[in-house]
Design a protein around this motif. Structure first.
Motif, PDB file in Angstrom:
ATOM      1  N   ALA A 161       9.057  32.751  38.992  1.00 23.69           N
ATOM      2  CA  ALA A 161       8.644  31.524  39.680  1.00 23.69           C
ATOM      3  C   ALA A 161       9.542  30.350  39.329  1.00 23.69           C
ATOM      4  N   LEU A 162      10.319  30.474  38.257  1.00 23.84           N
ATOM      5  CA  LEU A 162      11.158  29.358  37.829  1.00 23.84           C
ATOM      6  C   LEU A 162      12.316  29.127  38.784  1.00 23.84           C
ATOM      7  N   GLU A 163      12.883  30.192  39.363  1.00 26.31           N
ATOM      8  CA  GLU A 163      14.076  30.045  40.204  1.00 26.31           C
ATOM      9  C   GLU A 163      13.806  29.232  41.469  1.00 26.31           C
ATOM     10  N   PRO A 164      12.744  29.514  42.251  1.00 26.03           N
ATOM     11  CA  PRO A 164      12.498  28.662  43.422  1.00 26.03           C
ATOM     12  C   PRO A 164      12.185  27.226  43.056  1.00 26.03           C
ATOM     13  N   THR A 165      11.653  27.006  41.869  1.00 23.58           N
ATOM     14  CA  THR A 165      11.409  25.637  41.419  1.00 23.58           C
ATOM     15  C   THR A 165      12.716  24.890  41.262  1.00 23.58           C
ATOM     16  N   LEU A 166      13.709  25.531  40.659  1.00 22.73           N
ATOM     17  CA  LEU A 166      15.002  24.879  40.485  1.00 22.73           C
ATOM     18  C   LEU A 166      15.720  24.698  41.817  1.00 22.73           C
ATOM     19  N   ILE A 167      15.586  25.657  42.724  1.00 20.95           N
ATOM     20  CA  ILE A 167      16.218  25.522  44.027  1.00 20.95           C
ATOM     21  C   ILE A 167      15.626  24.343  44.779  1.00 20.95           C
ATOM     22  N   THR A 168      14.297  24.152  44.665  1.00 18.25           N
ATOM     23  CA  THR A 168      13.652  23.013  45.302  1.00 18.25           C
ATOM     24  C   THR A 168      14.184  21.706  44.747  1.00 18.25           C
ATOM     25  N   GLU A 169      14.397  21.664  43.434  1.00 18.22           N
ATOM     26  CA  GLU A 169      14.929  20.458  42.823  1.00 18.22           C
ATOM     27  C   GLU A 169      16.344  20.176  43.314  1.00 18.22           C
ATOM     28  N   GLU A 170      17.137  21.219  43.563  1.00 13.93           N
ATOM     29  CA  GLU A 170      18.513  21.023  43.981  1.00 13.93           C
ATOM     30  C   GLU A 170      18.607  20.470  45.402  1.00 13.93           C
ATOM     31  N   THR A 171      17.582  20.718  46.242  1.00 13.64           N
ATOM     32  CA  THR A 171      17.649  20.260  47.623  1.00 13.64           C
ATOM     33  C   THR A 171      17.250  18.810  47.778  1.00 13.64           C
ATOM     34  N   GLU A 172      16.857  18.143  46.718  1.00 17.79           N
ATOM     35  CA  GLU A 172      16.545  16.728  46.788  1.00 17.79           C
ATOM     36  C   GLU A 172      17.835  15.942  46.974  1.00 17.79           C
ATOM     37  N   PRO A 173      17.774  14.746  47.579  1.00 21.23           N
ATOM     38  CA  PRO A 173      18.982  13.956  47.817  1.00 21.23           C
ATOM     39  C   PRO A 173      19.753  13.700  46.548  1.00 21.23           C
ATOM     40  N   VAL A 174      21.055  13.957  46.571  1.00 20.46           N
ATOM     41  CA  VAL A 174      21.919  13.783  45.416  1.00 20.46           C
ATOM     42  C   VAL A 174      23.149  13.015  45.854  1.00 20.46           C
ATOM     43  N   GLY A 175      23.701  12.197  45.016  1.00 17.89           N
ATOM     44  CA  GLY A 175      24.950  11.488  45.306  1.00 17.89           C
ATOM     45  C   GLY A 175      24.778  10.506  46.436  1.00 17.89           C
ATOM     46  N   ASP A 176      25.371  10.791  47.625  1.00 22.68           N
ATOM     47  CA  ASP A 176      25.310   9.896  48.774  1.00 22.68           C
ATOM     48  C   ASP A 176      24.044  10.100  49.598  1.00 22.68           C
ATOM     49  N   GLY A 177      23.137  10.908  49.083  1.00 19.45           N
ATOM     50  CA  GLY A 177      21.896  11.138  49.804  1.00 19.45           C
ATOM     51  C   GLY A 177      21.934  12.375  50.661  1.00 19.45           C
ATOM     52  N   CYS A 178      22.963  13.130  50.597  1.00 18.32           N
ATOM     53  CA  CYS A 178      23.089  14.339  51.411  1.00 18.32           C
ATOM     54  C   CYS A 178      22.571  15.530  50.642  1.00 18.32           C
ATOM     55  N   CYS A 179      21.744  16.324  51.308  1.00 23.02           N
ATOM     56  CA  CYS A 179      21.182  17.494  50.641  1.00 23.02           C
ATOM     57  C   CYS A 179      22.198  18.604  50.482  1.00 23.02           C
ATOM     58  N   ASP A 229      25.071  18.319  49.011  1.00 23.10           N
ATOM     59  CA  ASP A 229      25.918  18.128  47.836  1.00 23.10           C
ATOM     60  C   ASP A 229      25.720  19.251  46.832  1.00 23.10           C
ATOM     61  N   ALA A 230      24.461  19.693  46.653  1.00 26.02           N
ATOM     62  CA  ALA A 230      24.196  20.751  45.678  1.00 26.02           C
ATOM     63  C   ALA A 230      24.874  22.050  46.092  1.00 26.02           C
ATOM     64  N   THR A 231      24.865  22.348  47.414  1.00 19.32           N
ATOM     65  CA  THR A 231      25.517  23.564  47.881  1.00 19.32           C
ATOM     66  C   THR A 231      27.020  23.484  47.719  1.00 19.32           C
ATOM     67  N   ALA A 232      27.567  22.300  47.974  1.00 18.35           N
ATOM     68  CA  ALA A 232      29.012  22.135  47.833  1.00 18.35           C
ATOM     69  C   ALA A 232      29.446  22.228  46.394  1.00 18.35           C
ATOM     70  N   ALA A 233      28.543  21.918  45.487  1.00 16.24           N
ATOM     71  CA  ALA A 233      28.902  21.977  44.066  1.00 16.24           C
ATOM     72  C   ALA A 233      29.164  23.403  43.615  1.00 16.24           C
ATOM     73  N   GLY A 234      28.593  24.397  44.327  1.00 12.64           N
ATOM     74  CA  GLY A 234      28.862  25.791  43.986  1.00 12.64           C
ATOM     75  C   GLY A 234      28.320  26.140  42.619  1.00 12.64           C
ATOM     76  N   ALA A 235      29.237  26.409  41.681  1.00 17.10           N
ATOM     77  CA  ALA A 235      28.838  26.836  40.345  1.00 17.10           C
ATOM     78  C   ALA A 235      28.121  25.745  39.574  1.00 17.10           C
ATOM     79  N   GLU A 236      28.174  24.486  40.028  1.00 21.90           N
ATOM     80  CA  GLU A 236      27.525  23.397  39.326  1.00 21.90           C
ATOM     81  C   GLU A 236      26.058  23.243  39.708  1.00 21.90           C
ATOM     82  N   SER A 237      25.503  24.088  40.566  1.00 17.36           N
ATOM     83  CA  SER A 237      24.097  24.005  40.916  1.00 17.36           C
ATOM     84  C   SER A 237      23.253  24.616  39.820  1.00 17.36           C
ATOM     85  N   ARG A 238      22.067  24.061  39.640  1.00 21.11           N
ATOM     86  CA  ARG A 238      21.180  24.555  38.581  1.00 21.11           C
ATOM     87  C   ARG A 238      20.722  25.983  38.858  1.00 21.11           C
TER      88      ARG A 238
END
Length: 490
Positions: free
Chosen positions: A403-421, A423-432
């Motif tokens: 259950a921990l993995e979908p929790t982290l994925i949900t956190e990653e889809t929140e607005p980051v940086g310029d507000g674009c969702c 950004d987390a996908t573009a970060a690639g290996a830098e995603s939680r």
């Protein structure tokens, strides 16, 4: 069943006092249980009364018997003693000093070195308090005559990514047995003209260099602030304790590797081992209790961690330090905003020590239970099966069921940086979420509370990126043959 309480004379009237009842002290002094002549100066357990001299012999024998029984430290090996200044590690240092100076046939034959890690920055100490603690500790280390190293927790931010990989084990011809190594060491010493029967060690001063007092005593303010931001980003006190332990272990391990030490001695007592057993169970590390608390921890490959103080109760260590004037340095605890329940570590400690007051066998029972555990579940066959942080085997087979993995994925889809969702996908290996397959169950729970990835130590992010990229390349190489088979199907 009787429901009457003690106030109304029911059966509960004697229940609580019976558990806490203490026998009255004898009017006459008790004799020592070992020599039978001296007057007992302390009672370790019920019926175990010792005079000061016999208690000292008992304490020394226990340490030497632990090393002799396990036979993992060979003659002439360089051993790094990790000192915190506390009661257990200070008593361990005294045992090594006496073992090297005693004129007996069972004299210790390894070459010791000392390391002290300054953690004052995260423990709420000011720069002046850190300077004072370092000066006091350096005076104690210099008095031993052993090579010593003063490290700061800030230096953990500069560690290489290789610290998260097991070092290469010694290869070549098979290593001799312990008995053969001892005989060969004594024979070599006699050939070198040693006059005391081949029991002396090489000059300690030539084995390593002592830290120069001319070097800056404290790290730069910028590096200290970076460390503080890392700990301030951690959400819970439990994760903060785990992070501190990880950084300290990696810093000591790196010092051992760069200085050529084959073993590291730590000062966990029996009381501390019992607390750690229950704490790690609560943290989801039940599969790795044997390596986390056992006498030998060889998960790092080239450097083995040993715990020679793990059969000493905290009471025994306290009496020994008091009777024989062993100096100690007490470090303040990690600051916390919640004084009642600061962390799982402190809760378990209070729970066990509270039980120990009324049931004196509590600590030893928990400790003996841990002795029956096997270290096999912690062994990893390959890098892909090894945890990124603790280097133990991955103990989760199906990641989609966690259950921990979908929790982290949900956190990653929140607005980051310029507000674009995106950004987390573009970060690639830098995603939680990309870190999750690299961690065991216990480290996943801790990782969730470590805060943003940007505040993590650089060496952790670098090693994670390397492993993620390597896994992607392996997956792509396995998919290539499938493309070649398409034309043949037509």
């Amino acid at each position: 069943m009787c429901d009457a309480t003690g106030d109304y004379g029911g059966c509960g009237a004697d229940a609580a006092p019976a558990r806490r009842r203490r026998l009255p002290a004898d009017s006459h002094p008790r004799p020592c249980m070992k020599c039978g002549q001296g007057t007992a100066a302390l009672v370790i357990r019920l019926g175990d009364a010792f005079c000061r001299d016999c208690f000292r012999e008992y304490f020394v024998h226990k340490f030497r018997a632990m090393l002799g029984k396990n036979r993992v430290i060979f003659p002439g090996e360089k051993v790094l003693l990790a000192l915190s200044g506390g009661a257990a590690s200070s008593a361990m240092l005294r045992q090594v000093q006496e073992g090297l100076s005693r004129e007996t046939a069972k004299k210790l034959r390894f070459v010791p070195g000392l390391i002290y890690v300054d953690e004052g920055a995260v423990r709420g100490q000011s720069a002046a308090q850190r300077e004072q603690s370092l000066a006091h500790m350096e005076t104690l280390l210099q008095a031993t005559g052993f090579p010593y190293h003063l490290a700061h927790l800030e230096q953990a931010l500069e560690l290489p990514a290789s610290i998260l990989r097991p070092g290469p084990e010694k290869s070549g011809k098979p290593s001799p047995s312990y008995k053969e190594a001892v005989e060969g060491f004594i024979q070599q010493q006699r050939q070198d003209g040693d006059g005391d029967g081949g029991t002396s060690l090489p000059d300690l001063g030539t084995q390593d260099t002592v830290e120069s007092p001319a070097t800056p005593r404290l790290p730069t303010a910028a590096r200290t602030q970076e460390l503080l931001r890392l700990f301030e980003a951690v959400e819970t006190s439990t994760a903060r304790e785990e992070l501190l332990q990880m950084l300290r272990t990696h810093l000591i391990l790196q010092t051992a590797r760069t200085r050529g030490y084959a073993k590291v001695m730590t000062g966990e007592s029996c009381t501390r081992v019992a607390i750690k057993l229950l704490t790690n169970l609560a943290l989801g590390r039940g599969a790795f209790l044997a390596v986390d608390t056992g006498f030998v921890d060889n998960r790092h490959g080239d450097v083995m961690v040993v715990r020679p103080m793990r059969e000493y109760m905290a009471k025994e260590i306290a009496f020994y330090n008091h009777f024989f004037d062993v100096p100690t340095v007490i470090a303040p605890p990690l600051p916390t905003k919640r004084q009642e329940k600061p962390s799982i570590h402190r809760l378990v400690e209070r729970f066990l020590l509270g039980l120990q007051e009324d049931f004196p066998s509590t600590i030893s029972t928990v400790y003996r239970t841990g002795e029956k555990l096997s270290p096999a579940p912690a062994k990893a066959s390959s890098e892909s099966q090894r945890c990124l942080l603790c280097l133990c085997a991955l103990d989760i087979a199906g990641e989609e069921e966690l259950a921990l993995e979908p929790t982290l994925i949900t956190e990653e889809t929140e607005p980051v940086g310029d507000g674009c969702c995106q950004d987390a996908t573009a970060a690639g290996a830098e995603s939680r979420a990309a870190f999750i397959p690299l961690l065991c169950y216990g480290c996943r729970l801790t990782f969730k509370e470590l805060g943003p990835l940007a505040t993590l130590p650089p060496y952790v992010r670098a090693e994670a990126q390397r492993r993620i990229h390597r896994a992607q390349m392996e997956q792509q190489s396995q998919e290539v043959p499938l493309e070649d088979e398409e034309p043949g199907k037509s």
